[in-house]
Design an enzyme around this catalytic site. Structure first.
Site, PDB file in Angstrom:
ATOM      1  N   LYS A  22      -9.276   0.346  13.481  1.00 37.89           N
ATOM      2  CA  LYS A  22      -8.456   1.251  12.685  1.00 37.89           C
ATOM      3  C   LYS A  22      -7.011   1.050  13.106  1.00 37.89           C
ATOM      4  CE  LYS A  22      -8.471   6.112  11.503  1.00 37.89           C
ATOM      5  NZ  LYS A  22      -8.815   7.419  12.019  1.00 37.89           N
ATOM      6  N   HIS A  78      -4.221   2.837  11.756  1.00 37.48           N
ATOM      7  CA  HIS A  78      -3.408   4.061  11.714  1.00 37.48           C
ATOM      8  C   HIS A  78      -4.061   5.136  12.590  1.00 37.48           C
ATOM      9  CE1 HIS A  78      -6.490   4.292   8.615  1.00 37.48           C
ATOM     10  NE2 HIS A  78      -6.510   5.586   8.877  1.00 37.48           N
TER      11      HIS A  78
END
Ligand code: OMP
Length: 220
Positions: free
Chosen positions: A106, A108
Site C-alpha cells: 500500500k 498511501h
C-alpha cells in the site's frame, strides 16, 4: 477405553468433516500433485465454527508447550485463524498481540505490508491452515524476519505429511522446515490421524485412495 488420538485431533477432524472443510475427490494442489482429498479452511465460515476451530489450535499449542509473544496470520487464510486464536487465548486469560500481512503493498495511508501488533524483537508464532510442500510457511518466515521478528514456531490445522520429492527423501515438508529453521511445527491433526479416524469407518472417506496417495507421496 483408551483413545489413542488426543482430543483436539479427533475434534478437529470431525469438525472439518461436518463443515465440509475436508473433502474427497480429485484436487490439483499448489504443487501440481493430484490429491484424493483437500482441506479448505475457508469452510470455517461462521463465528461458531471459527471459535471451535480456535479451541483446537489453542489445545494443540498448549500441549506442545511452544513459547511465543505474538501471533502472526499470513494472508489470506491465516488472518481469521490467528485472530480467532488470539480471541481464544484471551478467553483463557492470556491477552496476546496479533498481526498479519497484506499481499499488495500500500503506497498511501499507513503504508507497509504488516498490520496489527509490532513483530520487532518478539517471538512470533505463525498460524496457518495447512502445510504441503512448505512454500507458504517459508514465505511467512521471510516476512517475519524482514520485520525484525524472531520466528518461534508454526501451528497449522493439518499437516498433509507429504515428501516434496519422494524419490530423493521421504522426510515430510514440515519435518524439513522444522529442521532447517530449528522451529517446532505443531499440527492440530496430521494425515496419519485422518487415516486412523477413517479406520473407524467414517462414511464417505475413501480409505483406499488415501492409503495409495500416502504410499506414493507420504513421509515415512
Ligand atoms: P504449501 O505452500 O505447498 O505448503 O501448501 C500450502 C497451501 O496450499 C495452503 O496455504 C493452501 O493455499 C493450499 N492447500 C490447501 O488449502 N489445502 C490442501 O489440502 C492442500 C493445499 C495445497 O495446494 O497443497
Amino acid at each position: 477405553s483408551f483413545d489413542p488420538m488426543a482430543d483436539h485431533r479427533t475434534l478437529f477432524l470431525q469438525l472439518a468433516l461436518s463443515v465440509d472443510a475436508l473433502r474427497f475427490g480429485e484436487f490439483t494442489l499448489k504443487s501440481g500433485r493430484v490429491s484424493p482429498y483437500f482441506f479448505n479452511a475457508g469452510r470455517f465460515d461462521s463465528g461458531a465454527a471459527l471459535a471451535q476451530l480456535a479451541t483446537c489450535y489453542a489445545d494443540a499449542v498448549e500441549a506442545a508447550g511452544v513459547e511465543f509473544d505474538v501471533l502472526f496470520g499470513p494472508a489470506y487464510k491465516g488472518i481469521p485463524l490467528a485472530t480467532a486464536l488470539a480471541c481464544e487465548f484471551a478467553r483463557r486469560g492470556r491477552d496476546l498481540p496479533v498481526a498479519f500481512n497484506r499481499k499488495e503493498a500500500k503506497v498511501h495511508g499507513e503504508g507497509g505490508m504488516l498490520i496489527g501488533a509490532a513483530l520487532e524483537g518478539r517471538r512470533v508464532l505463525i498460524v496457518d491452515d495447512v502445510i504441503t510442500a512448505g512454500t507458504a510457511i517459508r514465505e511467512a518466515l521471510g516476512l517475519i524476519r524482514d520485520a525484525g521478528g524472531v520466528p518461534a514456531g508454526i501451528v497449522i490445522a493439518l499437516d498433509r505429511e507429504e515428501a516434496v520429492d519422494p524419490a530423493v527423501s521421504r522426510r515430510s515438508a514440515s519435518q524439513t522446515v522444522a529442521q532447517e529453521h530449528g522451529l517446532p511445527v505443531v499440527a492440530v491433526a496430521r494425515m496419519a490421524d485422518l487415516l486412523e479416524l477413517d479406520a473407524g469407518n467414517v462414511p464417505g472417506v475413501p480409505h483406499e485412495a488415501l492409503q495409495a496417495y500416502r504410499a506414493a507421496y507420504g513421509c515415512e
